[in-house]
Design a protein around this motif. Structure first.
Motif, PDB file in Angstrom:
ATOM      1  N   TYR A  78     -25.292 -32.249  16.066  1.00  0.00           N
ATOM      2  CA  TYR A  78     -24.012 -32.616  16.278  1.00  0.00           C
ATOM      3  C   TYR A  78     -23.337 -33.816  16.788  1.00  0.00           C
ATOM      4  CZ  TYR A  78     -24.859 -28.234  17.845  1.00  0.00           C
ATOM      5  OH  TYR A  78     -25.411 -26.248  17.430  1.00  0.00           O
ATOM      6  N   THR A  79     -22.388 -33.997  16.344  1.00  0.00           N
ATOM      7  CA  THR A  79     -21.961 -35.259  16.393  1.00  0.00           C
ATOM      8  C   THR A  79     -20.269 -35.019  16.262  1.00  0.00           C
ATOM      9  OG1 THR A  79     -20.854 -37.147  14.849  1.00  0.00           O
ATOM     10  CG2 THR A  79     -20.967 -34.652  13.675  1.00  0.00           C
ATOM     11  N   GLU A  80     -19.721 -35.997  17.457  1.00  0.00           N
ATOM     12  CA  GLU A  80     -18.344 -36.187  17.779  1.00  0.00           C
ATOM     13  C   GLU A  80     -17.300 -36.969  16.721  1.00  0.00           C
ATOM     14  OE1 GLU A  80     -15.404 -37.886  21.377  1.00  0.00           O
ATOM     15  OE2 GLU A  80     -17.751 -38.384  21.871  1.00  0.00           O
ATOM     16  N   VAL A  81     -16.107 -35.732  17.169  1.00  0.00           N
ATOM     17  CA  VAL A  81     -15.480 -36.830  16.070  1.00  0.00           C
ATOM     18  C   VAL A  81     -13.966 -36.192  16.200  1.00  0.00           C
ATOM     19  CG1 VAL A  81     -15.938 -34.560  13.135  1.00  0.00           C
ATOM     20  CG2 VAL A  81     -14.826 -33.562  15.259  1.00  0.00           C
ATOM     21  N   GLY A  82     -12.676 -36.781  15.177  1.00  0.00           N
ATOM     22  CA  GLY A  82     -11.509 -37.001  16.404  1.00  0.00           C
ATOM     23  C   GLY A  82     -11.032 -37.988  17.243  1.00  0.00           C
ATOM     24  N   PRO A  83     -10.344 -37.612  18.460  1.00  0.00           N
ATOM     25  CA  PRO A  83      -9.695 -36.719  18.313  1.00  0.00           C
ATOM     26  C   PRO A  83      -8.445 -36.570  16.947  1.00  0.00           C
ATOM     27  CG  PRO A  83      -8.921 -37.781  19.962  1.00  0.00           C
ATOM     28  CD  PRO A  83     -10.074 -38.956  19.590  1.00  0.00           C
TER      29      PRO A  83
ATOM     30  N   GLY B 168     -13.761 -37.999  10.729  1.00  0.00           N
ATOM     31  CA  GLY B 168     -14.999 -38.124  10.631  1.00  0.00           C
ATOM     32  C   GLY B 168     -15.761 -35.810  10.716  1.00  0.00           C
ATOM     33  N   ALA B 169     -14.648 -35.216  10.611  1.00  0.00           N
ATOM     34  CA  ALA B 169     -14.716 -34.034   9.941  1.00  0.00           C
ATOM     35  C   ALA B 169     -14.767 -33.950   8.356  1.00  0.00           C
ATOM     36  CB  ALA B 169     -13.612 -33.121  10.584  1.00  0.00           C
ATOM     37  N   ASP B 170     -15.226 -32.491   7.936  1.00  0.00           N
ATOM     38  CA  ASP B 170     -15.166 -32.491   6.429  1.00  0.00           C
ATOM     39  C   ASP B 170     -14.553 -31.484   5.752  1.00  0.00           C
ATOM     40  OD1 ASP B 170     -16.169 -34.781   5.046  1.00  0.00           O
ATOM     41  OD2 ASP B 170     -18.757 -33.781   6.575  1.00  0.00           O
ATOM     42  N   THR B 171     -14.619 -30.601   7.185  1.00  0.00           N
ATOM     43  CA  THR B 171     -13.145 -29.054   7.134  1.00  0.00           C
ATOM     44  C   THR B 171     -12.477 -29.476   7.968  1.00  0.00           C
ATOM     45  OG1 THR B 171     -15.098 -28.202   8.376  1.00  0.00           O
ATOM     46  CG2 THR B 171     -15.295 -27.803   6.210  1.00  0.00           C
ATOM     47  N   ALA B 172     -11.371 -28.235   8.103  1.00  0.00           N
ATOM     48  CA  ALA B 172      -9.922 -28.229   8.642  1.00  0.00           C
ATOM     49  C   ALA B 172     -10.242 -27.780  10.007  1.00  0.00           C
ATOM     50  CB  ALA B 172      -8.562 -27.784   7.572  1.00  0.00           C
ATOM     51  N   LEU B 173      -9.581 -27.322  11.270  1.00  0.00           N
ATOM     52  CA  LEU B 173      -9.152 -26.795  12.357  1.00  0.00           C
ATOM     53  C   LEU B 173      -7.945 -25.266  12.477  1.00  0.00           C
ATOM     54  CD1 LEU B 173     -10.750 -25.770  15.117  1.00  0.00           C
ATOM     55  CD2 LEU B 173      -9.427 -27.780  15.938  1.00  0.00           C
ATOM     56  N   LEU B 174      -7.873 -24.878  12.401  1.00  0.00           N
ATOM     57  CA  LEU B 174      -6.276 -24.497  12.718  1.00  0.00           C
ATOM     58  C   LEU B 174      -6.391 -24.519  13.622  1.00  0.00           C
ATOM     59  CD1 LEU B 174      -4.255 -22.706  11.270  1.00  0.00           C
ATOM     60  CD2 LEU B 174      -5.942 -20.117  12.195  1.00  0.00           C
TER      61      LEU B 174
ATOM     62  N   VAL C  46     -16.287 -28.596  11.082  1.00  0.00           N
ATOM     63  CA  VAL C  46     -15.331 -27.668  12.517  1.00  0.00           C
ATOM     64  C   VAL C  46     -14.242 -27.679  11.972  1.00  0.00           C
ATOM     65  CG1 VAL C  46     -13.671 -29.551  13.546  1.00  0.00           C
ATOM     66  CG2 VAL C  46     -15.881 -30.609  12.378  1.00  0.00           C
ATOM     67  N   PRO C  47     -14.190 -26.022  13.031  1.00  0.00           N
ATOM     68  CA  PRO C  47     -15.554 -25.450  14.113  1.00  0.00           C
ATOM     69  C   PRO C  47     -16.714 -25.518  13.461  1.00  0.00           C
ATOM     70  CG  PRO C  47     -14.247 -23.331  13.464  1.00  0.00           C
ATOM     71  CD  PRO C  47     -13.211 -25.194  12.885  1.00  0.00           C
TER      72      PRO C  47
ATOM     73  N   ARG D 193     -13.897 -32.903  24.840  1.00  0.00           N
ATOM     74  CA  ARG D 193     -14.300 -33.410  23.472  1.00  0.00           C
ATOM     75  C   ARG D 193     -14.721 -32.297  22.122  1.00  0.00           C
ATOM     76  NH1 ARG D 193     -17.686 -35.185  27.101  1.00  0.00           N
ATOM     77  NH2 ARG D 193     -19.872 -33.506  26.509  1.00  0.00           N
ATOM     78  N   ILE D 194     -14.157 -32.886  21.028  1.00  0.00           N
ATOM     79  CA  ILE D 194     -14.399 -31.917  20.141  1.00  0.00           C
ATOM     80  C   ILE D 194     -15.839 -33.150  19.159  1.00  0.00           C
ATOM     81  CG2 ILE D 194     -12.687 -31.227  18.127  1.00  0.00           C
ATOM     82  CD1 ILE D 194     -10.849 -31.865  19.315  1.00  0.00           C
ATOM     83  N   VAL D 195     -16.585 -31.386  18.902  1.00  0.00           N
ATOM     84  CA  VAL D 195     -17.549 -32.222  18.046  1.00  0.00           C
ATOM     85  C   VAL D 195     -17.527 -30.901  16.621  1.00  0.00           C
ATOM     86  CG1 VAL D 195     -19.304 -32.992  19.956  1.00  0.00           C
ATOM     87  CG2 VAL D 195     -19.293 -30.328  19.716  1.00  0.00           C
ATOM     88  N   GLY D 196     -18.287 -31.329  15.636  1.00  0.00           N
ATOM     89  CA  GLY D 196     -18.802 -31.030  14.407  1.00  0.00           C
ATOM     90  C   GLY D 196     -20.159 -31.062  14.112  1.00  0.00           C
TER      91      GLY D 196
END
Length: 299
Positions: A67-72, A104-110, A50-51, A37-40
């Motif tokens: 914490y809230t689950e985003v994605g996937p 569901g996220a407001d920032t980007a994951l590399l 996120v992260p 699961r991916i959470v932010g």
């Protein structure tokens, strides 16, 4: 005189591994990854990081601990192509490093994106995570991201049997004997081949069948450059041929003549397969070939 520089090699190594604590925020993120699961984490302003981080990078305020689950799945915001991967890279083939904003996220994951080539990458493309077989609570629990499936290639093969009945059966039985059967409309007096039960112009029932010559005149034609198992060569010609004494042309292949020499008004004759090879099929006529007669002037 200048002297050679002094050189000494130094190695920094932790043989037993370097251990560091993650803290409650990153620890929660990695624990969720282990569960695939991916959470932010949500900030006081309502943004989802996120992260996750312990402090809002814009205000410096502590995060809320919610914490809230985003994605996937997510959207590629920007990317850079890696043509020659190095040791330690997540993939051993060309790939892209990308900033991915998960749903569901407001920032980007590399993370890494596996694409066929650089041309397959684009800002705005949708990607999905590919999870490692044995998650351990590390960012590599996501092996990489892969483009969303937008098309598939399916091999299609349909096998069926066509049973000829009525007028078509009568016509093909004639072809098996080496003759072309037609019918005449008693109302408008037009002759049609292949034989049919009714006149396509007035609807009148046609009379008994009768044989028509297997010679005729090309009324129009097309030169084809794609292979066809029935064609004598490529390019080949398919043409509408008005058989002698008939009023509607039939389509057939033209052979025994270079494609560029075929013309409207050319006189042609059917080339039949040997009688021993004939069946109830139009394959009994290999093609039509020029007769050598003078061309007919079409009206």
């Amino acid at each position: 005189m200048p002297s050679d520089p002094l050189v000494a090699q130094h190695v920094l190594e932790f043989p037993g591994g370097y251990t560091r604590t993650t803290g409650p925020v990153i620890g929660r993120f990695l624990t969720e990854l282990r569960a695939r699961r991916i959470v932010g984490v949500r900030t006081a302003e309502g943004r989802v990081l996120v992260p996750p981080l312990e402090y809002d990078p814009e205000t410096g305020e502590p995060v809320t601990g919610e914490y809230t689950e985003v994605g996937p799945a997510g959207t590629v915001k920007t990317w850079a192509w890696v043509e020659r991967p190095l040791d330690g890279h997540p993939l051993d083939r060309p790939f892209a490093w990308a900033l991915i904003e998960l749903d569901g996220a407001d920032t980007a994951l590399l993370h890494a994106v596996a694409a066929d080539n650089a041309k397959a990458m684009a800002a705005g493309m949708r990607v999905w995570p590919v999870w490692s077989d044995r998650p351990t609570g590390h960012i590599t629990d996501i092996s990489h991201f892969a483009p969303e499936v937008t098309k598939i290639v399916s091999n299609v093969r349909a096998e069926y049997r066509l049973q000829a009945g009525g007028a078509l059966r009568i016509f093909l039985e004639g072809v098996e004997r080496g003759v072309l059967l037609a019918g005449r409309c008693e109302r408008c007096a037009k002759v049609y081949v292949p034989y049919r039960l009714n006149c396509p112009e007035c609807g009148q029932s046609l009379g008994d069948t009768f044989e028509v010559p297997d010679t005729g005149t090309i009324t129009t034609f097309a030169i084809n450059n794609l292979p066809d198992p029935r064609a004598p060569e490529v390019p080949f010609v398919s043409a509408y041929i008005l058989l002698d004494t008939t009023d509607i042309p039939m389509i057939a292949l033209i052979g025994d003549v270079p494609a560029h020499e075929v013309r409207q008004g050319m006189r042609v004759k059917a080339v039949w397969v040997p009688e021993s090879e004939r069946t109830a099929s139009m394959a009994n006529i290999r093609w039509f070939a020029p007769t050598g007669e003078p061309d007919v002037e079409l009206s």
